[in-house]
Write a protein that holds these residues in place. Structure first.
Motif, PDB file in Angstrom:
ATOM      1  N   VAL A   1      16.226   8.679   9.460  1.00  0.00           N
ATOM      2  CA  VAL A   1      16.088  10.101   9.797  1.00  0.00           C
ATOM      3  C   VAL A   1      17.455  10.579  10.280  1.00  0.00           C
ATOM      4  CG1 VAL A   1      14.957  11.773  11.312  1.00  0.00           C
ATOM      5  CG2 VAL A   1      13.670   9.813  10.418  1.00  0.00           C
ATOM      6  N   PRO A   2      17.990  11.688   9.752  1.00  0.00           N
ATOM      7  CA  PRO A   2      19.320  12.164  10.154  1.00  0.00           C
ATOM      8  C   PRO A   2      19.418  12.402  11.663  1.00  0.00           C
ATOM      9  CG  PRO A   2      18.530  13.355   8.237  1.00  0.00           C
ATOM     10  CD  PRO A   2      17.381  12.539   8.724  1.00  0.00           C
ATOM     11  N   LEU A   3      20.594  12.146  12.209  1.00  0.00           N
ATOM     12  CA  LEU A   3      20.811  12.283  13.651  1.00  0.00           C
ATOM     13  C   LEU A   3      20.463  13.689  14.138  1.00  0.00           C
ATOM     14  CD1 LEU A   3      21.834  11.071  16.301  1.00  0.00           C
ATOM     15  CD2 LEU A   3      24.154  11.799  15.650  1.00  0.00           C
ATOM     16  N   GLN A   4      20.823  14.704  13.359  1.00  0.00           N
ATOM     17  CA  GLN A   4      20.521  16.076  13.779  1.00  0.00           C
ATOM     18  C   GLN A   4      19.016  16.318  13.858  1.00  0.00           C
ATOM     19  OE1 GLN A   4      22.841  18.401  10.940  1.00  0.00           O
ATOM     20  NE2 GLN A   4      24.284  18.934  12.564  1.00  0.00           N
ATOM     21  N   ALA A   5      18.261  15.713  12.946  1.00  0.00           N
ATOM     22  CA  ALA A   5      16.806  15.860  12.975  1.00  0.00           C
ATOM     23  C   ALA A   5      16.218  15.140  14.187  1.00  0.00           C
ATOM     24  CB  ALA A   5      16.191  15.314  11.685  1.00  0.00           C
ATOM     25  N   ILE A   6      16.728  13.943  14.486  1.00  0.00           N
ATOM     26  CA  ILE A   6      16.260  13.207  15.671  1.00  0.00           C
ATOM     27  C   ILE A   6      16.556  14.006  16.925  1.00  0.00           C
ATOM     28  CG2 ILE A   6      16.525  11.095  17.029  1.00  0.00           C
ATOM     29  CD1 ILE A   6      17.295   9.652  14.435  1.00  0.00           C
ATOM     30  N   SER A   7      17.731  14.587  16.980  1.00  0.00           N
ATOM     31  CA  SER A   7      18.125  15.398  18.140  1.00  0.00           C
ATOM     32  C   SER A   7      17.175  16.582  18.326  1.00  0.00           C
ATOM     33  CB  SER A   7      19.564  15.896  17.967  1.00  0.00           C
ATOM     34  OG  SER A   7      20.005  16.576  19.118  1.00  0.00           O
ATOM     35  N   ALA A   8      16.822  17.231  17.216  1.00  0.00           N
ATOM     36  CA  ALA A   8      15.891  18.365  17.283  1.00  0.00           C
ATOM     37  C   ALA A   8      14.504  17.913  17.727  1.00  0.00           C
ATOM     38  CB  ALA A   8      15.816  19.054  15.922  1.00  0.00           C
ATOM     39  N   MET A   9      14.069  16.756  17.235  1.00  0.00           N
ATOM     40  CA  MET A   9      12.744  16.240  17.586  1.00  0.00           C
ATOM     41  C   MET A   9      12.664  15.861  19.068  1.00  0.00           C
ATOM     42  SD  MET A   9      12.282  13.962  14.138  1.00  0.00           S
ATOM     43  CE  MET A   9      10.539  13.654  13.942  1.00  0.00           C
ATOM     44  N   LEU A  10      13.776  15.368  19.604  1.00  0.00           N
ATOM     45  CA  LEU A  10      13.805  15.016  21.020  1.00  0.00           C
ATOM     46  C   LEU A  10      14.036  16.231  21.912  1.00  0.00           C
ATOM     47  CD1 LEU A  10      15.918  11.712  20.888  1.00  0.00           C
ATOM     48  CD2 LEU A  10      13.454  11.913  21.245  1.00  0.00           C
TER      49      LEU A  10
ATOM     50  N   HIS B   1      16.989  17.869  22.230  1.00  0.00           N
ATOM     51  CA  HIS B   1      18.320  17.852  22.832  1.00  0.00           C
ATOM     52  C   HIS B   1      19.169  19.019  22.327  1.00  0.00           C
ATOM     53  CE1 HIS B   1      17.872  13.211  23.382  1.00  0.00           C
ATOM     54  NE2 HIS B   1      17.271  13.895  24.334  1.00  0.00           N
ATOM     55  N   ASN B   2      19.998  19.545  23.201  1.00  0.00           N
ATOM     56  CA  ASN B   2      20.905  20.621  22.809  1.00  0.00           C
ATOM     57  C   ASN B   2      22.216  20.083  22.256  1.00  0.00           C
ATOM     58  OD1 ASN B   2      19.180  22.754  23.622  1.00  0.00           O
ATOM     59  ND2 ASN B   2      19.800  22.472  25.758  1.00  0.00           N
ATOM     60  N   ARG B   3      22.516  18.816  22.585  1.00  0.00           N
ATOM     61  CA  ARG B   3      23.778  18.221  22.124  1.00  0.00           C
ATOM     62  C   ARG B   3      23.497  16.888  21.436  1.00  0.00           C
ATOM     63  NH1 ARG B   3      25.715  19.837  27.519  1.00  0.00           N
ATOM     64  NH2 ARG B   3      25.188  17.719  28.170  1.00  0.00           N
ATOM     65  N   LEU B   4      24.226  16.625  20.377  1.00  0.00           N
ATOM     66  CA  LEU B   4      24.065  15.349  19.668  1.00  0.00           C
ATOM     67  C   LEU B   4      24.475  14.182  20.561  1.00  0.00           C
ATOM     68  CD1 LEU B   4      25.390  16.160  16.077  1.00  0.00           C
ATOM     69  CD2 LEU B   4      23.026  15.839  16.796  1.00  0.00           C
ATOM     70  N   SER B   5      25.427  14.413  21.477  1.00  0.00           N
ATOM     71  CA  SER B   5      25.896  13.341  22.359  1.00  0.00           C
ATOM     72  C   SER B   5      24.759  12.822  23.238  1.00  0.00           C
ATOM     73  CB  SER B   5      27.052  13.846  23.237  1.00  0.00           C
ATOM     74  OG  SER B   5      26.644  14.962  24.017  1.00  0.00           O
ATOM     75  N   THR B   6      23.831  13.716  23.620  1.00  0.00           N
ATOM     76  CA  THR B   6      22.675  13.286  24.414  1.00  0.00           C
ATOM     77  C   THR B   6      21.787  12.368  23.594  1.00  0.00           C
ATOM     78  OG1 THR B   6      22.721  15.417  25.569  1.00  0.00           O
ATOM     79  CG2 THR B   6      20.740  14.071  25.816  1.00  0.00           C
ATOM     80  N   THR B   7      21.592  12.718  22.323  1.00  0.00           N
ATOM     81  CA  THR B   7      20.774  11.880  21.434  1.00  0.00           C
ATOM     82  C   THR B   7      21.416  10.519  21.242  1.00  0.00           C
ATOM     83  OG1 THR B   7      20.152  13.914  20.281  1.00  0.00           O
ATOM     84  CG2 THR B   7      19.617  11.830  19.202  1.00  0.00           C
ATOM     85  N   GLN B   8      22.728  10.499  21.153  1.00  0.00           N
ATOM     86  CA  GLN B   8      23.427   9.237  20.922  1.00  0.00           C
ATOM     87  C   GLN B   8      23.256   8.273  22.082  1.00  0.00           C
ATOM     88  OE1 GLN B   8      27.203  11.100  20.074  1.00  0.00           O
ATOM     89  NE2 GLN B   8      27.032  10.696  17.870  1.00  0.00           N
ATOM     90  N   ILE B   9      23.002   8.801  23.295  1.00  0.00           N
ATOM     91  CA  ILE B   9      22.733   7.938  24.441  1.00  0.00           C
ATOM     92  C   ILE B   9      21.454   7.140  24.194  1.00  0.00           C
ATOM     93  CG2 ILE B   9      22.092   7.918  26.890  1.00  0.00           C
ATOM     94  CD1 ILE B   9      23.907  10.363  27.233  1.00  0.00           C
ATOM     95  N   TYR B  10      20.452   7.790  23.610  1.00  0.00           N
ATOM     96  CA  TYR B  10      19.192   7.114  23.292  1.00  0.00           C
ATOM     97  C   TYR B  10      19.385   6.048  22.224  1.00  0.00           C
ATOM     98  CZ  TYR B  10      16.153  10.330  25.864  1.00  0.00           C
ATOM     99  OH  TYR B  10      15.515  11.031  26.854  1.00  0.00           O
ATOM    100  N   LEU B  11      20.361   6.247  21.369  1.00  0.00           N
ATOM    101  CA  LEU B  11      20.515   5.381  20.205  1.00  0.00           C
ATOM    102  C   LEU B  11      21.690   4.424  20.325  1.00  0.00           C
ATOM    103  CD1 LEU B  11      19.971   8.157  17.492  1.00  0.00           C
ATOM    104  CD2 LEU B  11      18.274   6.590  18.444  1.00  0.00           C
ATOM    105  N   LYS B  12      22.252   4.291  21.535  1.00  0.00           N
ATOM    106  CA  LYS B  12      23.488   3.521  21.661  1.00  0.00           C
ATOM    107  C   LYS B  12      23.269   2.013  21.521  1.00  0.00           C
ATOM    108  CE  LYS B  12      23.189   3.448  26.733  1.00  0.00           C
ATOM    109  NZ  LYS B  12      23.822   3.903  27.976  1.00  0.00           N
TER     110      LYS B  12
END
Length: 405
Positions: A366-375, A377-388
Motif C-alpha cells: 500500500v503506498p506510503l501516502q495512502a497509509i498516512s491518510a488511513m492513519l 497523519h498530516n505528515r508523512l514523517s509521522t507515518t514513517q515513525i510507525y514503519l521504521k
C-alpha cells in the motif's frame, strides 16, 4: 459583542469555612472562565442579582469598600475588552488569550498558575486528553520544586538540565522525560503566542529534547491470525478484549478512545463514519465481512444512539472519558493474557493494533501516502515513525535477493 463579564460567586469551589471564591466570570464566544478577585464569602451573604456582598457580612471592615474594589476590577476588565473590540482584535482572541490580557500575566508570573488556567480551558472544551497531559507535567514540576511556585523567568536552559538530571536520578526513562519536556515547551509556546511571555525568554533554543527508540510494536500476520482464531467463551472478558483489538485493526488502527465512543449512529450504509477525537479528522471506512461479524454481536438490541461496545457506562463526557481510561487499563492487562495464550512473545497493548495495521499495509505494498491518510497523519514523517522497524524476516528476504546473484 460576543463577550461579557460579571462579578460572581464560584459555587463549584467551596472552601473549608463554607465560603466560595468571588470571581469575575468571563464569557467569550460561549466559553467561560474565571478570574479570581482574592476574596470569598458564604452564599447567604452574596447578592447575585446586584453582583455584590450584602451589608450583613461581617468578614471585612467595610463591605462597601470591598464592593467598590470589585467594581473597579470589573470596570478595568470591561475597558480592556472595549479597547480590544475597537481595535477589531477581540473576535480573533481565544478565551485564554483574552483572560491573559485582563489578568496581566507577565514573564515574572507563575508558570503553574498559567498552566492550570490552560488545563481549565481544555476541560471546558472537552479536551481531557491534553488537559491530563498538561496537569501531569505541572504536578511533576511541583514535586521537583518541593511545592514552591515556579515563575516563567526561572525556566531557562539551566533549569531544564537540572530537571533532566532529577528525572533520571529517580530511575525514569528518556521517553517519559521527552513527554514532559514537549509539554513544557507547548505551554511556553502558548504563552508566547498569547503575548504572556516574550520570545526572548524561550528556553528551548539550545536545549534538545531527546527520544529513545521504542520496542517493536507491530505483529506479524501469524500472530494476528492466532488472535483471531483464539477460542474464547463469550462470558470471558478476554473475548471482548480480543474483539476490540481486531476491530481496532480493521478500522485503520483506530484508537481505543475513538473505538469506545463509536455509536450505532456512526454506522451509515454499511460504513463506519466518525471523527477522530485527537485530531477531529473525519473517517469513512467500509465494513468488511470480518468486521461485520464483530459488530453484529454488539449491535443486538441497541438503539440509534447507544455506544457499540460496552466500555462507557456514565452520562457526562468527563465521566465517560474517565470510564475509557479505566477500561483501557483493564484492556491492556487482558491483552497480556491474550499474548500468553497465543504464545506471542512481544508486549501486546492497545497501540499494537495501530502499528500492526500500518506495517501490514506497507507489506501489502500500500503506498506510503495512502497509509498516512488511513492513519490520519498530516505528515508523512509521522507515518514513517510507525514503519521504521521492518520485521527481520522481511529484511532477510531482501538481503537474500541482493546477494543471490
Amino acid at each position: 459583542m460576543n463577550t461579557n463579564i460579571k462579578i460572581s460567586l464560584d459555587k463549584r469551589r467551596q472552601k473549608k469555612d463554607s465560603s466560595y471564591p468571588i470571581i469575575l466570570r468571563l464569557t467569550h464566544f460561549r466559553k467561560t472562565t474565571s478570574i479570581s478577585l482574592g476574596h470569598s464569602v458564604q452564599k447567604e451573604f452574596w447578592d447575585d442579582k446586584n453582583e455584590k456582598i450584602k451589608r450583613a457580612f461581617k468578614g471585612t471592615n467595610s463591605v462597601s469598600k470591598l464592593n467598590n474594589q470589585f467594581l473597579k476590577e470589573k470596570a478595568r476588565a470591561v475597558d480592556i475588552i472595549d479597547a480590544l473590540n475597537e481595535k477589531e482584535e477581540l473576535d480573533h482572541l481565544s478565551i485564554v488569550q483574552l483572560k491573559s490580557k485582563i489578568v496581566k500575566i507577565t514573564s515574572y508570573e507563575s508558570f503553574f498558575v498559567y498552566g492550570k488556567m490552560l488545563v481549565d480551558e481544555m476541560k471546558a472544551a472537552d479536551r481531557f486528553g491534553n488537559a491530563n497531559t498538561y496537569y501531569a507535567v505541572i504536578k511533576v514540576l511541583e514535586k521537583f520544586t518541593n511545592g514552591n511556585d515556579l515563575k516563567f523567568n526561572e525556566i531557562n536552559y539551566d533549569f531544564l538540565n537540572k530537571f533532566e538530571r532529577w528525572h533520571y536520578s529517580r530511575g525514569n526513562s528518556v521517553n517519559s522525560l521527552s513527554t514532559y519536556m514537549r509539554t513544557i515547551k507547548a505551554i511556553i509556546n502558548v504563552a508566547i503566542r498569547s503575548d504572556v511571555l516574550s520570545k526572548d525568554a524561550y528556553p528551548f533554543t539550545n536545549y534538545k529534547i531527546r527520544t529513545a527508540p521504542t520496542e517493536k510494536r507491530a505483529l506479524d500476520i501469524t500472530s494476528l491470525k492466532s488472535i483471531m482464531l483464539l477460542d474464547l467463551e463469550e462470558s470471558d472478558n478476554l473475548f471482548h478484549y480480543r474483539n476490540y483489538f481486531l476491530a481496532s485493526y480493521m478500522l485503520y488502527g483506530i484508537s481505543y478512545m475513538d473505538l469506545a465512543f463509536l455509536t450505532t449512529e456512526n454506522i451509515i450504509d454499511n460504513r463506519i463514519k466518525f471523527q477522530r477525537k485527537k485530531t477531529a479528522k473525519p473517517y469513512d471506512i467500509g465494513i468488511t465481512e470480518h468486521l461485520g461479524k464483530i459488530l453484529s454481536f454488539y449491535l443486538k438490541d441497541k438503539s440509534s444512539s447507544d455506544f457499540i461496545f460496552p466500555i462507557i457506562k456514565r452520562d457526562t463526557f468527563e465521566l465517560q472519558y474517565k470510564d475509557v481510561l479505566w477500561a483501557r487499563k483493564r484492556y491492556n492487562k487482558g491483552l497480556k493474557e491474550i499474548a500468553i495464550k497465543c504464545k506471542i512473545n512481544q508486549r501486546l497493548t492497545s497501540y499494537v493494533s495501530r502499528h500492526s495495521f500500518a506495517t501490514q499495509a506497507m507489506l501489502q505494498d500500500v503506498p506510503l501516502q495512502a497509509i498516512s491518510a488511513m492513519l490520519g497523519h498530516n505528515r508523512l514523517s509521522t507515518t514513517q515513525i510507525y514503519l521504521k522497524t521492518l520485521p527481520n524476516e522481511i529484511l532477510d528476504n531482501y538481503n537474500r535477493d541482493l546477494v543471490d546473484i
